[in-house]
Scaffold this motif. Structure first.
Motif, PDB file in Angstrom:
ATOM      1  N   LEU A   1       0.356   8.861   2.136  1.00  0.00           N
ATOM      2  CA  LEU A   1       0.726   8.067   3.311  1.00  0.00           C
ATOM      3  C   LEU A   1      -0.308   8.228   4.413  1.00  0.00           C
ATOM      4  O   LEU A   1      -0.521   7.328   5.227  1.00  0.00           O
TER       5      LEU A   1
ATOM      6  N   ASN B   1       0.817  -1.205   0.000  1.00  0.00           N
ATOM      7  CA  ASN B   1       0.000   0.000   0.000  1.00  0.00           C
ATOM      8  C   ASN B   1       0.859   1.268   0.000  1.00  0.00           C
ATOM      9  O   ASN B   1       0.597   2.218  -0.730  1.00  0.00           O
ATOM     10  N   PHE B   2       1.911   1.276   0.837  1.00  0.00           N
ATOM     11  CA  PHE B   2       2.770   2.444   0.929  1.00  0.00           C
ATOM     12  C   PHE B   2       3.820   2.492  -0.180  1.00  0.00           C
ATOM     13  O   PHE B   2       4.404   3.543  -0.448  1.00  0.00           O
TER      14      PHE B   2
ATOM     15  N   LEU C   1       6.174   5.579  -1.573  1.00  0.00           N
ATOM     16  CA  LEU C   1       7.603   5.614  -1.239  1.00  0.00           C
ATOM     17  C   LEU C   1       8.467   5.694  -2.492  1.00  0.00           C
ATOM     18  O   LEU C   1       9.489   6.391  -2.503  1.00  0.00           O
TER      19      LEU C   1
ATOM     20  N   ARG D   1      -0.368   4.816  -7.472  1.00  0.00           N
ATOM     21  CA  ARG D   1      -1.332   3.925  -6.812  1.00  0.00           C
ATOM     22  C   ARG D   1      -2.395   3.450  -7.790  1.00  0.00           C
ATOM     23  O   ARG D   1      -2.826   2.290  -7.736  1.00  0.00           O
TER      24      ARG D   1
END
Length: 342
Positions: free
Chosen positions: A275, A148-149, A153, A302
């Motif tokens: 985030l 997900n992150f 990142l 995403r």
């Protein structure tokens, strides 16, 4: 005595550099202030769509348990799930409720599941035995926290290191006299800017591509869409960071002053990159996300990597990042007037 002389010289140097002295005090306070605003935001309230066949008692209980309820049909709900306009959809299948979670946001998932679980516990004994079948639209049952992150990142590290390296490198070009020698030639300002952007851009593009490949193929980060779209977004993020870094380097006299831009320019973008859920922030604070390039880069990554979407969903992010890059290039041309009028 010699130690004392060194101490006095350093203190005088700090007092002569008012910006360094100010940022040493103000920058940490600014970042802490932002963190306070972000972490002390409102609790996320999920938006759950329910089909007309769902018992009214279930919908009313959900609403009392901090969920926003919308009544709509399956086709409308499916379209809104794909656009992240709702977090979940509950319908009846063979007399039992079935829930479809959008799934790409752990904060929203947790809020939905907690609200539903609390609701089922509060219902009458006859309906407490209901088994809620849950379907994840974007494979969240298999999604690790890093998945997900991860897209955020990737975008952040590319933006941060390109911004820093480009800014410091361009600053060295200026302090070593290379830029002055170029300005003494018949070259136009825009030609110098384009030349530097292309030159630095070759290496930053390679860096962004390597980071993306490593994260997806070596670290096995979730990848539902096209890798070519990931390369496109990371390239645009690199160009944005590159042009912004070279622009701000015009206002720095040494490398220390260039690094001082990090808490003011780079760190705030972390809080608006995805985030942390923007819906939990105050409306006035949320509006700052529109001027943060990383917001658009992280959103596009995403869409590609987690939701498996293509051009239609990332087109706006692409155009905005292109706009940022062109704007910073134009401002770079104007900033060169500081050194010579052509």
């Amino acid at each position: 005595m010699r130690v004392r002389a060194i101490v006095i010289r350093i203190i005088r140097q700090f007092f002569r550099d008012k910006r360094t002295l100010g940022l040493m005090i103000l920058a940490p306070m600014f970042v802490l202030f932002l963190m306070n605003l972000v972490f002390n935001g409102e609790e996320y309230k999920p938006t759950i769509a329910v089909d007309q066949a769902v018992p009214v008692a279930l919908a009313e209980k959900l609403q009392k348990n901090d969920a926003h309820i919308k009544w709509m049909g399956k086709q409308t709900a499916k379209a809104q799930l794909n656009k992240q306009q709702i977090d979940a959809f509950i319908e009846m299948k063979e007399g039992m409720p079935q829930m479809t979670l959008e799934g790409s946001d752990p904060t929203a998932n947790k809020a939905v599941l907690m609200s539903v679980q609390k609701t089922l516990q509060q219902l009458t004994p006859q309906t407490k035995t209901m088994k809620l079948d849950t379907i994840y639209l974007h494979r969240s049952e298999e999604m690790a926290l890093f998945d997900n992150f991860g897209p955020v990142l990737i975008g952040f590290f590319i933006f941060f290191f390109v911004f820093l390296i480009a800014g410091v490198s361009f600053l060295r070009e200026r302090t070593r006299g290379t830029l002055e020698r170029l300005l003494a030639t018949p070259l136009k300002r825009w030609e110098i800017v384009v030349g530097y952007v292309i030159g630095f851009g070759i290496f930053t593009t390679f860096q962004a591509s390597l980071i993306s490949w490593f994260a997806i193929h070596v670290l096995d980060m979730m990848m539902e869409g096209s890798f070519l779209y990931v390369l496109l977004i990371t390239f645009l993020l690199s160009m944005t960071a590159l042009t912004l870094g070279t622009l701000l380097s015009a206002f720095a006299n040494n490398e220390l002053q260039m690094i001082q831009f990090i808490p003011l320019i780079v760190v705030p973008q972390i809080f608006f990159s995805g985030l942390f859920n923007l819906e939990t922030m105050a409306q006035w604070l949320r509006s700052f996300s529109v001027i943060m390039p990383l917001t658009y880069g992280a959103d596009a990554l995403r869409e590609i990597m987690i939701r498996g979407n293509g051009w239609n969903e990332i087109a706006i992010d692409v155009y905005v990042l292109l706009g940022f890059s062109l704007l910073f290039m134009i401002l770079n041309v104007i900033a060169l007037k500081k050194y010579r009028k052509l």
